[in-house]
Design an enzyme around this catalytic site. Structure first.
Site, PDB file in Angstrom:
ATOM      1  CB  CYS A   1      -7.088   2.292   1.932  1.00 25.35           C
ATOM      2  SG  CYS A   1      -8.456   2.510   3.076  1.00 25.35           S
TER       3      CYS A   1
ATOM      4  CG  ASP B   1      -0.064   3.119   4.543  1.00 24.77           C
ATOM      5  OD1 ASP B   1      -1.181   3.110   3.985  1.00 24.77           O
ATOM      6  OD2 ASP B   1       0.230   3.876   5.486  1.00 24.77           O
TER       7      ASP B   1
ATOM      8  CG  HIS C   1      -3.748   4.984   3.418  1.00 21.85           C
ATOM      9  ND1 HIS C   1      -3.515   3.895   4.234  1.00 21.85           N
ATOM     10  CD2 HIS C   1      -5.084   5.178   3.429  1.00 21.85           C
ATOM     11  CE1 HIS C   1      -4.668   3.462   4.727  1.00 21.85           C
ATOM     12  NE2 HIS C   1      -5.630   4.220   4.254  1.00 21.85           N
TER      13      HIS C   1
END
Length: 664
Positions: free
Chosen positions: A491, A615, A617
Site C-alpha cells: 500500500c 485508498d 488497498h
C-alpha cells in the site's frame, strides 16, 4: 447619455496579483467597450516601474497576444497617490503602446480609442477606474459602475471561437562568401516576399471545422486572395445577425463552422475551433495560355547557402458572427505576419553563427480565460538557465507563481488535431460525462490509469467547513495493478506511485512512475536497505518514501508525527495550509496501513473535519463508479456515524507532505 460601465471578466483579486507597477488591461474588439479580460504586467521599464520601454514591451505583447485581443487600457498598482493624475498617465501609456503595436491599423484610429486608466491600492486592493476619451485624451471620466461577471468563461466563449493555422516555412538564403552580411539582407527580402504572398490574389485559404466527417458537419469553404480585403478596418466590418443565413462563401459567419463537437481548454469551458489552411494556387483557370518558364541566374562569385527552417502556428479569437472572410483577412493573416516578424527579429542577429530552432507554443495558464502565445528557442534544454530565465520573465509578466512549471513545452496546448486523428474522449464534468474532443494540456506522460477520481464525489457532510484539495492531476495506483500482486504489503508503494504521478502530471519530472522493485533499488542505492531488500515483500513507511522522492525527483518532504490516530483531527489546520500552498498528495502511514490524502474539509469554529482518502488497498478493475460507490475514494470522518474510528487510537501515524520544487 448611456451610463459608462467597466465589465471585469478576470477574478477581482487577479487584477492586482502582479504587485506594484504598471499593468496592461486586455480586452477584445468583439466585447462591449471597457470589458477587461485579463492583465499583463509591464516588465520593461525605464527606471521607474510606471515608465514603459515601449519598443520592448510592444515586441513582447505582439508575440503573447492572440489576434482578436488587444490593449484597452492600463492600471497602476501602488500606494495612495493623486488618483486622477496617475490614471491619466496609465491611459496615456496604453495609448502609446497601442501605437507601437498597431501603428496605422484600425484605419489609423488606434490612437483615438477610448481607453481605461485605473489605479489600485496595493494594500486595500481597492481599484478606481477612469475612462480617457479618444477625442479628448487629457480629460478623464470617473467610472463607478463596475460589473464583475460571474460566469466569465461562458461569456468569452459564447461570444467567440478560435481559428488555428499552421504554415511551415523553408527559406534557402544564398549569399556571397566574400560578403556574408548579404545573408541578412536576403533574409529580410525573403520575409517580405512571404508576407506579400500571404496577401497574393492567387493564395487560397481553406476554412473547415475540426469535427469528424459526417452528414451534419459543414463542408470546407475555399477563399481566394482576390476575394479578401486585407486592408479593411476590423472595426468597420459588419457582423451577422443572429438569424442571418449566408448562401455564398464570402457571406458565411464563423459560426457556420462551429459544429456540435467542441474542444476543451484548461479553464474547463467548451470552445469552438476552426482550422484554416493556406495553399498557393498557381493552377487556377486563366484567360491567358502560357508555357512554364524556368529562369537561370548564374552566380558571379563563390556563393554559400543556408536554409532557415521553421513553422508558423497561430491562434486567433473571432466573434462567431464575424464573416469568415474578415476573420481570415483581418485576424489570421495579420497573426501570421506578426509571428513571421517576431521570428525574423530573433533569427537575424545570429543568422550566420547559430542555427536557431524556433517554435511557437500556446498556453492557458491558471487564471486566464484565453490562450497566450510564446516562441521558444529549442536549441536550449528546458532546464538550461537561458530557457529558465525566459520562463521566469513570462511568469513575472503573467503574475504566475515561481514554484510551478506552468509554461514548459509539456504544458502547451496540443493543437495538432485533424479530422483524421480526432477522437472522442470522455471528460468528467460534474456528475455526468460529456463527450467532447479534447485539446487539453496534453498529459501524455500520464498513463491510461484513472486520474482525478475524487472529482464529483459526494460532499463530506461537514457543516460550514472549508474544503482544501490537492491541486492538479494524479493517477490512482492501487493493489494488483499491472498484473503485480502486492496485496497485503504494497500500500505504501502504491501511495508513492500516486505521489510520483502527481509530479509527472504537473510536469515537474519526466521520469516513469517507479515499480516496486525500482523503489526498493533506490533505497538500497542510498544505503537505507541491504541488497536482500530488493525483490522482497517488506513494508515501507513515510520516511522511506521521503528518501525515494529525494533520490528520484529531488523533492524534499515535511513529516508530521502523531502518537495516536485520535490526534489527526488536530492537524487539520496544518493539512489545509499544505493543500492551499503546496497542493501535493499526502501519504498517511499508521500501523500496517498506508493511505493517500487528497484533501480536508475543516470547520475551524466547531472543529468538525473530514479527510479525503484515496485508498490503495482496492483490488478490483479500474471502474470509477465501483471505486467511488465502494468508498475507495471518499470523505472519511475520524469517527463515523456508527462511532467507528477510521484512524486507530492505539497506533502512531506519520504524514508525508511532499514540497513543490522551486522551479518554473
Amino acid at each position: 447619455m448611456e451610463k459608462t460601465s467597466i465589465r471585469v471578466l478576470c477574478p477581482k483579486l487577479l487584477i492586482i496579483r502582479n504587485g506594484s507597477g504598471l499593468q496592461w488591461l486586455i480586452g477584445s474588439p468583439f466585447f462591449p467597450p471597457f470589458t477587461i479580460l485579463s492583465t499583463f504586467a509591464c516588465i520593461h521599464t525605464l527606471g521607474d516601474s510606471t515608465s514603459p520601454e515601449y519598443n520592448k514591451e510592444s515586441e513582447d505583447l505582439r508575440t503573447l497576444l492572440l489576434r482578436g485581443f488587444h490593449i484597452i487600457g492600463a492600471l497602476v498598482v501602488g500606494s495612495k497617490c493623486d488618483l486622477e493624475r496617475v490614471a491619466g498617465e496609465a491611459a496615456d501609456a496604453s495609448r502609446r503602446v497601442r501605437k507601437f503595436l498597431y501603428g496605422d491599423e484600425y484605419g489609423g484610429k488606434s490612437g483615438k480609442q477610448d481607453l481605461i486608466g485605473a489605479v489600485a491600492d496595493s494594500e486595500s486592493g481597492e481599484i478606481r477606474f477612469f475612462v480617457s476619451r479618444g477625442e479628448n485624451p487629457t480629460g478623464l471620466e470617473s467610472v463607478n459602475s463596475i460589473i464583475y461577471e460571474d460566469d466569465s468563461g461562458k461569456y468569452v466563449w459564447d461570444t467567440g471561437c478560435l481559428l488555428h493555422c499552421e504554415l511551415p516555412i523553408k527559406l534557402p538564403l544564398y549569399f556571397s562568401v566574400n560578403s556574408p552580411s548579404g545573408a541578412g539582407e536576403m533574409c529580410l527580402r525573403a520575409t517580405e516576399a512571404i508576407i506579400a504572398k500571404l496577401k497574393d490574389s492567387d493564395v487560397t485559404y481553406v476554412v473547415e471545422t475540426l469535427t469528424e466527417t459526417s452528414a451534419e458537419a459543414p463542408g470546407p469553404v475555399i477563399l481566394h486572395g482576390a476575394e479578401l480585403d486585407f486592408y479593411a478596418d476590423l472595426s468597420d466590418v459588419k457582423h451577422f445577425g443572429d438569424n442571418t443565413q449566408g448562401s455564398l462563401a464570402k457571406s458565411f459567419p464563423c459560426s457556420y463552422f462551429c459544429s456540435k463537437n467542441r474542444v476543451v481548454l484548461p479553464f474547463s469551458v467548451e470552445v469552438y475551433m476552426i482550422q484554416v489552411s493556406l495553399l498557393l494556387n498557381k493552377s487556377r483557370n486563366s484567360a491567358k495560355f502560357a508555357a512554364p518558364v524556368a529562369e537561370y541566374f548564374p552566380a558571379s562569385e563563390q556563393t554559400k547557402v543556408i536554409v532557415v527552417d521553421y513553422k508558423l502556428e497561430v491562434l486567433c479569437y473571432a466573434a462567431k458572427d464575424l464573416p469568415v472572410t474578415s476573420a481570415v483577412a483581418q485576424l489570421v493573416v495579420p497573426g501570421l505576419v506578426d509571428q513571421l516578424n517576431s521570428i525574423k527579429s530573433t533569427i537575424l542577429p545570429n543568422l550566420l553563427t547559430q542555427n536557431l530552432q524556433l517554435h511557437p507554443y500556446h498556453f492557458c495558464p491558471p487564471g486566464f480565460l484565453h490562450p497566450i502565445q510564446v516562441i521558444y528557442e529549442l536549441s536550449y534544454g528546458e532546464t538550461e538557465m537561458k530557457q529558465v530565465e525566459v520562463r521566469r520573465s513570462l511568469h513575472l509578466r503573467l503574475g504566475l507563481p515561481f514554484d510551478r512549471p506552468l509554461l514548459r513545452i509539456a504544458n502547451a496546448l496540443n493543437l495538432s488535431m485533424t479530422k483524421d486523428s480526432a477522437k472522442s474522449n470522455s471528460i468528467r464534468k460534474g456528475n455526468h460525462l460529456t463527450y467532447v474532443r479534447q485539446i487539453y494540456l496534453e498529459v501524455s506522460r500520464c498513463s491510461s490509469l484513472l486520474r482525478d477520481v475524487h472529482v464529483g464525489i459526494p460532499s463530506s457532510g461537514v457543516s460550514g467547513g472549508l474544503v482544501s484539495l490537492v491541486q492538479g492531476s494524479y493517477e490512482y495506483h492501487h493493489y494488483l495493478q499491472d498484473g503485480f500482486d502486492d496485496s497485503g504489503w504494497g500500500c505504501a508503494y502504491r501511495s508513492l506511485q500516486t505521489i510520483v504521478s502527481w509530479f509527472r502530471c504537473q510536469h515537474y519530472s519526466s521520469i516513469e512512475v517507479p515499480s516496486h522493485r525500482e523503489i526498493q533499488q533506490a533505497l538500497v542505492e542510498i544505503g537505507d536497505k541491504d541488497p536482500s531488500f530488493i525483490g522482497s515483500r517488506e513494508w515501507i513507511g513515510a520516511i522511506e518514501l521521503s528518501f525515494v522522492l529525494d533520490k528520484l525527483l529531488g523533492v524534499s518532504c515535511k513529516v508530521i508525527n502523531v502518537r495516536s490516530g485520535a490526534e489527526l483531527p488536530e492537524k487539520c489546520r496544518e493539512l489545509a495550509f499544505h493543500f492551499e500552498n503546496q497542493g501535493t498528495p499526502i501519504m498517511i502511514g499508521g500501523g500496517v496501513l498506508a493511505y493517500t490524502l487528497l484533501g480536508v474539509d475543516y470547520n475551524e469554529s466547531s472543529g468538525d473535519c473530514a479527510f479525503l482518502i484515496l485508498d490503495p488497498h482496492y483490488t478490483g478493475n479500474d471502474d470509477l463508479k465501483k471505486i467511488v460507490n465502494g468508498g475507495w475514494c471518499g470523505w472519511k470522518k475520524a469517527v463515523d456515524s456508527r462511532g467507528k474510528n477510521f484512524f486507530l487510537h492505539d497506533k502512531f501515524y506519520n504524514l508525508l507532505l511532499p514540497q513543490r520544487p522551486d522551479m518554473v
